[in-house]
Write a protein that holds these residues in place. Structure first.
Motif, PDB file in Angstrom:
ATOM      1  N   ASP A 113       0.859  -1.182   0.000  1.00 24.72           N
ATOM      2  CA  ASP A 113       0.000   0.000   0.000  1.00 24.72           C
ATOM      3  C   ASP A 113       0.899   1.237   0.000  1.00 24.72           C
ATOM      4  O   ASP A 113       1.819   1.321   0.814  1.00 24.72           O
ATOM      5  CB  ASP A 113      -0.899   0.014   1.242  1.00 24.72           C
ATOM      6  N   PRO A 114       0.663   2.206  -0.893  1.00 27.58           N
ATOM      7  CA  PRO A 114       1.515   3.396  -0.918  1.00 27.58           C
ATOM      8  C   PRO A 114       1.427   4.222   0.357  1.00 27.58           C
ATOM      9  O   PRO A 114       2.397   4.901   0.732  1.00 27.58           O
ATOM     10  CB  PRO A 114       0.994   4.183  -2.125  1.00 27.58           C
ATOM     11  N   PHE A 115       0.296   4.150   1.069  1.00 24.33           N
ATOM     12  CA  PHE A 115       0.131   4.951   2.278  1.00 24.33           C
ATOM     13  C   PHE A 115       0.957   4.434   3.449  1.00 24.33           C
ATOM     14  O   PHE A 115       1.089   5.107   4.464  1.00 24.33           O
ATOM     15  CB  PHE A 115      -1.347   5.037   2.657  1.00 24.33           C
ATOM     16  N   LEU A 116       1.538   3.236   3.293  1.00 21.67           N
ATOM     17  CA  LEU A 116       2.441   2.744   4.322  1.00 21.67           C
ATOM     18  C   LEU A 116       3.726   3.562   4.386  1.00 21.67           C
ATOM     19  O   LEU A 116       4.493   3.440   5.342  1.00 21.67           O
ATOM     20  CB  LEU A 116       2.762   1.269   4.075  1.00 21.67           C
ATOM     21  N   ALA A 117       3.957   4.400   3.394  1.00 21.76           N
ATOM     22  CA  ALA A 117       5.104   5.307   3.423  1.00 21.76           C
ATOM     23  C   ALA A 117       4.890   6.445   4.413  1.00 21.76           C
ATOM     24  O   ALA A 117       5.857   7.103   4.822  1.00 21.76           O
ATOM     25  CB  ALA A 117       5.375   5.870   2.029  1.00 21.76           C
ATOM     26  N   ARG A 118       3.651   6.689   4.791  1.00 19.39           N
ATOM     27  CA  ARG A 118       3.344   7.701   5.806  1.00 19.39           C
ATOM     28  C   ARG A 118       3.593   7.118   7.189  1.00 19.39           C
ATOM     29  O   ARG A 118       3.031   6.082   7.553  1.00 19.39           O
ATOM     30  CB  ARG A 118       1.891   8.155   5.694  1.00 19.39           C
ATOM     31  N   GLU A 119       4.415   7.789   7.974  1.00 22.04           N
ATOM     32  CA  GLU A 119       4.795   7.255   9.281  1.00 22.04           C
ATOM     33  C   GLU A 119       3.578   7.049  10.187  1.00 22.04           C
ATOM     34  O   GLU A 119       3.490   6.046  10.897  1.00 22.04           O
ATOM     35  CB  GLU A 119       5.793   8.200   9.957  1.00 22.04           C
ATOM     36  N   ASP A 120       2.621   7.984  10.146  1.00 27.23           N
ATOM     37  CA  ASP A 120       1.464   7.857  11.029  1.00 27.23           C
ATOM     38  C   ASP A 120       0.608   6.656  10.647  1.00 27.23           C
ATOM     39  O   ASP A 120       0.087   5.942  11.523  1.00 27.23           O
ATOM     40  CB  ASP A 120       0.627   9.133  11.018  1.00 27.23           C
ATOM     41  N   VAL A 121       0.469   6.406   9.349  1.00 32.03           N
ATOM     42  CA  VAL A 121      -0.314   5.259   8.893  1.00 32.03           C
ATOM     43  C   VAL A 121       0.392   3.955   9.250  1.00 32.03           C
ATOM     44  O   VAL A 121      -0.225   3.012   9.763  1.00 32.03           O
ATOM     45  CB  VAL A 121      -0.564   5.341   7.373  1.00 32.03           C
ATOM     46  N   TYR A 122       1.692   3.896   8.989  1.00 33.65           N
ATOM     47  CA  TYR A 122       2.455   2.693   9.295  1.00 33.65           C
ATOM     48  C   TYR A 122       2.389   2.361  10.780  1.00 33.65           C
ATOM     49  O   TYR A 122       2.190   1.204  11.171  1.00 33.65           O
ATOM     50  CB  TYR A 122       3.909   2.872   8.863  1.00 33.65           C
TER      51      TYR A 122
END
Length: 259
Positions: A113-122
């Motif tokens: 998922d590309p949003f896993l690059a966001r620290e808060d999402v990860y």
């Protein structure tokens, strides 16, 4: 309430939190403290079936995008039980609700998922999976499909027995995800789709049907579907009998599980 990752024979659910009879049930809600019941009026996606009264769950920080509902994640979980110990792939995980149910089913799960690059999402997803005691069986990978799917397959040197495609829903993304996944699926494999209410998403299932895969759809709020080949069978699902179900025109040529 049942422990996070404990299979329970029955739990107290409202009349509009349906789960198909015969399914094993898990209830990892305590691992998702930001999950709330969403307001369908906050979602502007034209393919949301607002006439289906089943509860629509969201993350309170992203109330415009829905999770899989209770029945839909139990299709994932009960399907994953058939593949316990095998490799699985998920494309698109939002906040990890679907990934958690797949992992609770016992698969070794890769998630792209590309949003896993966001620290808060990860961190949010990792924390939820840790609370559910499944983080060790999930490999979270930031990236865009279909390119990242090919890269990951080469890196890990394995194929997948179970694949769940729930990424970008705009054409041609679902079809491209399906095309890249098909040769990377094991000979005995099953591919699941969510949001088949959208004809763009249905292009993926159509592709596999044309390639000779067996197919079926599940009448849920957003309509799920399965394609399979080899020595495997999809789970059986009973649509909520309290609802007068209909099937969109673009899915009329598919058989519906339980009907």
């Amino acid at each position: 309430m049942a422990k996070t990752n404990e299979v329970v024979p029955s739990i107290s659910l409202s009349s509009w939190d349906y789960i198909s009879p015969g399914f094993e049930i898990v209830h990892p809600d305590s691992s998702f403290p930001n999950m709330i019941i969403g307001d369908i009026n906050n979602c502007y996606w034209s393919y949301l079936r607002r006439d289906i009264p089943h509860k629509w769950y969201v993350d309170k920080d992203e109330p415009f995008i829905g999770f899989l509902n209770r029945d839909e994640v139990h299709i994932l979980y009960n399907t994953a039980l058939k593949f316990a110990g095998k490799k699985a792939l998920e494309i698109g995980c939002l906040r990890g609700w679907s990934a958690c149910h797949l992992a609770l089913g016992g698969v070794e799960l890769d998630v792209i998922d590309p949003f896993l690059a966001r620290e808060d999402v990860y961190e949010s997803i990792s924390n939820s999976l840790r609370l559910a005691n499944v983080l060790d069986s999930v490999n979270l990978v930031a990236g865009y499909s279909p390119q990242k799917v090919e890269e990951l397959a080469k890196e890990l040197q394995h194929k997948w027995s179970l694949i769940f495609i729930d990424g970008d829903h705009e054409s041609p993304a679902p079809l491209n995800d399906t095309i890249v996944c098909e040769p990377l699926a094991e000979d005995d494999a099953l591919i699941l789709f969510h949001d088949l209410t959208s004809p763009d998403v249905a292009q993926g299932l159509d592709y596999l049907k044309e390639k000779g895969w067996n197919t079926i759809v599940y009448q849920t709020m957003q309509i799920m579907g399965a394609a399979w080949r080899g020595n495997i069978e999809p789970i059986k699902h009973q649509p909520d009998p309290k609802i007068n179900w209909n099937l969109p025109e673009h899915l009329q040529h598919y058989s519906v599980s339980g009907l």
